[in-house]
Write an enzyme that holds these catalytic residues in place. Structure first.
Site, short mmCIF file in Angstrom:
data_model
loop_
_atom_site.label_atom_id
_atom_site.label_comp_id
_atom_site.label_asym_id
_atom_site.label_seq_id
_atom_site.Cartn_x
_atom_site.Cartn_y
_atom_site.Cartn_z
N SER A 128 0.84 -1.19 0.00
CA SER A 128 0.00 0.00 0.00
C SER A 128 0.88 1.24 0.00
O SER A 128 2.05 1.19 0.41
CB SER A 128 -0.89 0.00 1.25
N TYR A 141 -3.16 -0.24 10.31
CA TYR A 141 -2.98 -0.70 8.93
C TYR A 141 -1.63 -0.26 8.39
O TYR A 141 -0.90 -1.05 7.79
CB TYR A 141 -4.11 -0.15 8.06
N ALA A 143 1.09 0.54 10.03
CA ALA A 143 2.18 -0.18 10.69
C ALA A 143 2.34 -1.58 10.12
O ALA A 143 3.46 -2.06 9.90
CB ALA A 143 1.92 -0.24 12.20
N ALA A 144 1.22 -2.26 9.89
CA ALA A 144 1.28 -3.61 9.33
C ALA A 144 1.83 -3.61 7.92
O ALA A 144 2.62 -4.49 7.54
CB ALA A 144 -0.10 -4.25 9.36
#
Length: 228
Positions: A128, A141, A143-144
């Site tokens: 992303s 989100y 961080a992941a």
């Protein structure tokens, strides 16, 4: 990478970008395992539905045994809970990490020996623009996805001697269920993103930037952090 006659496993293939990737892989002459937590929701003709829950290691191992001819893994499955890191619930933060980081890691670990045993191939991780841009409201989100970017880069180096290339697809908002609340003019067509991703794989690109927002953010990484 030549996609004709490739044997692809696409996670989260029952809808959104995953469905588009599976469709276009078929069109390019690949055999496709369309993986989903509920394989009965896969309604795409020509694919082989495959049960695979990226948060369930037993289902991952079973999928790797079934798709034993795989040469391409597309780690597409993911979630967004719109959870901030400080004020948000810890369970939601952990779920994002389990799905968007530990999930692709577990699937890659399971399929790497399969792909190597079939003469080598590739892994494509769907990431992303938020791998690099970290808004507070989507902190879990972001961080992941940042962790998944690190996974992609480290796995690329680790798997190269085994004949496996690892590429990343970065994209902003797409017209999928995950971005349903975003205005249409701010979203890109997942079919176009799938085309760019697969063309990038064929060209051997290690990083595929699928929209203008993503390209701008990547170019801005050297800028000083915003203190606000």
């Amino acid at each position: 990478m030549e996609l004709k006659n490739t044997v692809a496993v696409v996670t989260g293939a029952n809808r959104g970008l995953g469905r588009q990737l599976a469709t276009q892989l078929l069109e390019r002459g690949a055999k496709v395992y369309a993986a989903a937590r509920r394989p009965e929701t896969v309604d795409l003709a020509g694919v082989t539905p495959l049960r695979l829950d990226v948060t369930d290691e037993e289902s991952i191992r079973a999928a790797a045994r079934i798709a034993s001819d795989a040469t391409l893994l597309v780690n597409n499955a993911g979630i967004s809970t719109a959870t901030p890191l400080i004020a948000g619930g810890t369970d939601a933060v952990r779920l994002e990490m389990e799905t968007n980081f530990f999930g692709p890691l577990a699937v890659t670990r399971a399929f790497a020996p399969v792909i190597e045993g079939n003469g080598g191939g590739a892994v494509l991780n769907v990431l992303s623009v938020l791998s690099w841009l970290h808004p507070a409201g989507l902190g879990a989100y972001a961080a992941a996805k940042a962790a998944a970017w690190a996974l992609t880069n480290a796995a690329r180096e680790e798997l190269a001697p085994r004949g496996i290339t690892v590429s990343a697809l970065h994209v902003g908002y797409m017209d999928t269920d995950m971005a349903a609340a975003i205005p249409a003019d701010q979203k890109v067509d997942p079919a176009d993103v799938a085309t760019q991703a697969l063309t990038g794989l064929e060209q051997g690109l290690l990083e595929i930037l699928a929209d203008d927002t993503t390209r701008y953010v990547k170019q801005s990484l050297s800028a000083a952090p915003n203190a606000e």
